[in-house]
Structures are given as C-alpha cells and as structure tokens.
Design an enzyme around this catalytic site. Structure first.
Site, PDB file in Angstrom:
ATOM      1  N   LYS A   1       0.838  -1.214   0.000  1.00 40.08           N
ATOM      2  CA  LYS A   1       0.000   0.000   0.000  1.00 40.08           C
ATOM      3  C   LYS A   1       0.874   1.266   0.000  1.00 40.08           C
ATOM      4  O   LYS A   1       0.671   2.165  -0.802  1.00 40.08           O
ATOM      5  CB  LYS A   1      -0.932   0.024   1.234  1.00 40.08           C
ATOM      6  CG  LYS A   1      -1.845  -1.184   1.342  1.00 40.08           C
ATOM      7  CD  LYS A   1      -2.776  -1.075   2.534  1.00 40.08           C
ATOM      8  CE  LYS A   1      -2.074  -1.086   3.882  1.00 40.08           C
ATOM      9  NZ  LYS A   1      -1.376  -2.343   4.198  1.00 40.08           N
TER      10      LYS A   1
ATOM     11  N   ARG B   1      11.522  -1.362  10.640  1.00 38.79           N
ATOM     12  CA  ARG B   1      10.438  -0.869  11.503  1.00 38.79           C
ATOM     13  C   ARG B   1      10.297  -1.790  12.708  1.00 38.79           C
ATOM     14  O   ARG B   1      10.367  -3.002  12.571  1.00 38.79           O
ATOM     15  CB  ARG B   1       9.114  -0.840  10.717  1.00 38.79           C
ATOM     16  CG  ARG B   1       8.791   0.522  10.164  1.00 38.79           C
ATOM     17  CD  ARG B   1       7.646   0.533   9.205  1.00 38.79           C
ATOM     18  NE  ARG B   1       6.407  -0.056   9.693  1.00 38.79           N
ATOM     19  CZ  ARG B   1       5.274  -0.035   9.000  1.00 38.79           C
ATOM     20  NH1 ARG B   1       5.210   0.557   7.823  1.00 38.79           N
ATOM     21  NH2 ARG B   1       4.187  -0.603   9.484  1.00 38.79           N
TER      22      ARG B   1
ATOM     23  N   ARG C   1      -9.645   1.654   8.536  1.00 40.50           N
ATOM     24  CA  ARG C   1      -9.122   0.384   9.039  1.00 40.50           C
ATOM     25  C   ARG C   1     -10.234  -0.479   9.635  1.00 40.50           C
ATOM     26  O   ARG C   1     -10.019  -1.611  10.005  1.00 40.50           O
ATOM     27  CB  ARG C   1      -8.176   0.751  10.132  1.00 40.50           C
ATOM     28  CG  ARG C   1      -6.834   0.163  10.335  1.00 40.50           C
ATOM     29  CD  ARG C   1      -5.983  -0.068   9.189  1.00 40.50           C
ATOM     30  NE  ARG C   1      -4.734  -0.631   9.618  1.00 40.50           N
ATOM     31  CZ  ARG C   1      -3.554  -0.154   9.282  1.00 40.50           C
ATOM     32  NH1 ARG C   1      -3.454   0.881   8.489  1.00 40.50           N
ATOM     33  NH2 ARG C   1      -2.475  -0.749   9.707  1.00 40.50           N
TER      34      ARG C   1
ATOM     35  N   ARG D   1      -0.254  -8.127  13.824  1.00 40.20           N
ATOM     36  CA  ARG D   1      -0.847  -7.183  12.857  1.00 40.20           C
ATOM     37  C   ARG D   1      -1.706  -7.924  11.835  1.00 40.20           C
ATOM     38  O   ARG D   1      -2.758  -7.437  11.436  1.00 40.20           O
ATOM     39  CB  ARG D   1       0.268  -6.394  12.148  1.00 40.20           C
ATOM     40  CG  ARG D   1       0.847  -5.304  13.031  1.00 40.20           C
ATOM     41  CD  ARG D   1       2.195  -4.822  12.536  1.00 40.20           C
ATOM     42  NE  ARG D   1       2.148  -4.283  11.207  1.00 40.20           N
ATOM     43  CZ  ARG D   1       3.182  -4.302  10.365  1.00 40.20           C
ATOM     44  NH1 ARG D   1       4.334  -4.844  10.718  1.00 40.20           N
ATOM     45  NH2 ARG D   1       3.061  -3.781   9.173  1.00 40.20           N
TER      46      ARG D   1
ATOM     47  N   ARG E   1      11.857  -5.619   4.458  1.00 42.12           N
ATOM     48  CA  ARG E   1      11.592  -4.168   4.352  1.00 42.12           C
ATOM     49  C   ARG E   1      12.569  -3.345   5.186  1.00 42.12           C
ATOM     50  O   ARG E   1      12.879  -3.672   6.316  1.00 42.12           O
ATOM     51  CB  ARG E   1      10.164  -3.866   4.826  1.00 42.12           C
ATOM     52  CG  ARG E   1       9.916  -2.353   4.869  1.00 42.12           C
ATOM     53  CD  ARG E   1       8.471  -1.985   4.921  1.00 42.12           C
ATOM     54  NE  ARG E   1       7.795  -2.491   6.098  1.00 42.12           N
ATOM     55  CZ  ARG E   1       6.487  -2.390   6.281  1.00 42.12           C
ATOM     56  NH1 ARG E   1       5.736  -1.833   5.355  1.00 42.12           N
ATOM     57  NH2 ARG E   1       5.933  -2.859   7.367  1.00 42.12           N
TER      58      ARG E   1
END
Ligand code: AP5
Length: 216
Positions: free
Chosen positions: A11, A158, A86, A169, A125
C-alpha cells in the site's frame, strides 16, 4: 482512492508512486503516526504503545488526523488513502467527513496478496528513518547499502516488523479490516488488483483501473 490490503501488501509503496504520477495527495495514517512518534508529539506518545504491539491506534485519534489533512486544502486534485479506513467505524466517519466537504466517496482498491508474499516482503523491508521512503533488501534495494537514495539518511527496520508483531498485525487485519472489502464491494466501489506481481506489474494494473474509472 482508498488502498486496502494486509500489512506488507504494498500500500505505502504504491500509494507514494501512484500519487506522485497522478498529482494526488498521499495520505498515510501510518506515516503520520510514525512522524508524530518521531517528533515526540502528544499524539505520538499516545499512539506508540499501540503501534509497537501491532494493535490499532484508537479511532478518535486517527480520525482527527485524517480530518485535519482533508481540510488542509492539499487534496483538491484528489487523494490516495493508505492505511485508512481500518474498520467500519472509520469508513463511516470518512463518509461523513467527505459529505461535509462535498466530496465523493472514493473507490477502493484491494491489493490482493498471499500470506507467503506478505511475510517475505515484511522480512526484507527497510525504511528511511528521515523521509520514510520504503525499500526491500531482495526486491527493491537502495543504490548504497543502508543509505536512502532520496535523502542520504540511514535505513532502519520498523519496530513492528519483528516476527511476533507481524503476526499480531495480520490477526488484527483479519479481525478488523478485512470486512471493509465486502463493505466496499457491496457499494460497488471495490476494484481488485493482484498485488503479488512485480512493482511494474502492480503499477500498470493500478493505472489501468484508474484510467478505466475516469473514463467510466
Ligand atoms: P501502517 O503503516 O499503515 O502499516 P500496515 O497497514 O500494517 O501496512 P505496512 O506499512 O506494513 O505495509 P504496506 O502495505 O504499506 O506495504 P509496503 O508498501 O511497505 O500502520 C502501522 C501501524 O499504525 C498500525 O499497525 C497501527 O498501529 C497504526 N495505524 C495506521 N493506520 C491506522 C488506522 N487507520 N487506524 C488505527 N491505527 C492505525 O511494502 C512492504 C514491503 O514490500 C516493502 O519492503 C516494499 O519495498 C516491498 N514491496 C512492495 N510492493 C512490492 C512488489 N510489487 N514487489 C516486490 N516488493 C514489493
């Protein structure tokens, strides 16, 4: 446009590129929250504990952030919402906000990816600690290892990309966010894009859907 999809679907990556290409405002609640944490703002201090545990930040805090941004006047050419709404409450509040400023409800694009892709992507990432640009060690590495191409700052992992938090998550996504896919489908506002492909493939597909909708 609203971009929907699980953590790691792409996203942020696509919202940033897509909005740049089409002159739209990129509104990422994740980025705004991380910025508030970095700047030690009151909102950031409240949000941090939820984010570090992979939980959703309370609706009232996030909705206020989005409201301020939509009213800021930067969205006149259109916007891409990344990470918002969300849950159903946020979706309905968004509709009320948009009605209040006489804007149409945007269409929603569901970036559909497999769980294996999500886990692989999140493991690789890295993000710029200064400007937030997103990289991926195997797929989209920076030109110089550990250094942001755009601003030269250090790349970091992160905190919520640690394996345990990623699982949390994904669970939160299934329990709270996934219902939005049917919600927007029911309103005939949903488009689906295969998010497993290469960066160029997904980008091409997003552009195709965007141009088709503009014509329609
Ligand atoms: P947020 O930042 O929104 O996180 P998320 O939804 O979990 O999504 P991610 O940022 O993890 O993934 P992404 O889909 O953007 O993937 P990316 O483009 O980075 O939210 C973080 C936290 O903030 C939440 O947990 C919550 O606490 C809070 N929050 C945020 N919004 C909220 C809200 N509305 N309400 C309440 N709380 C909220 O891509 C992933 C990796 O894959 C990258 O390395 C990228 O380089 C790579 N990649 C992407 N596309 C491709 C491709 N096509 N090919 C190869 N690699 C690719």
């Amino acid at each position: 446009m609203i971009l929907l999809g699980p953590p790691g679907a792409g996203k942020g990556t696509h919202a940033e590129r897509f909005s740049r290409r089409h002159g739209l405002d990129h509104i990422s609640t994740g980025d705004m929250l991380r910025e508030a944490v970095r700047d030690k703002k009151k909102l950031g201090l409240k949000a941090k504990a939820f984010m570090d545990r992979g939980r959703l930040v309370p609706d009232a805090l996030v909705i206020e952030l989005v409201r301020e941004r939509l009213l800021s006047g930067n969205t006149s050419k259109g916007f891409v919402l990344d990470g918002f709404p969300r849950n159903l409450k946020q979706a309905r509040d968004l509709e009320r906000m948009l009605k209040g400023i006489r804007r149409e409800i945007p269409w929603a694009v569901y970036l559909k990816v497999s769980q294996a892709t999500v886990l692989a992507r999140l493991g690789g990432r890295r993000v710029c600690e200064n400007c937030g640009r997103i990289y991926n060690i195997p797929n989209m590495p920076p030109r110089r290892e550990g250094v942001c191409d755009k601003c030269g700052s250090a790349l970091v992992q992160r905190k919520d990309d640690e394996a345990e938090t990623v699982h949390k998550r994904l669970k939160v996504y299934e329990e709270e966010t996934q219902d939005l896919i049917e919600y927007y489908r029911g309103q005939r506002l949903l488009r689906e894009v295969r998010g497993d492909g290469s960066l160029e493939e997904v980008q091409g597909e997003l552009d195709r859907v965007f141009l088709e909708d503009r014509k329609g």
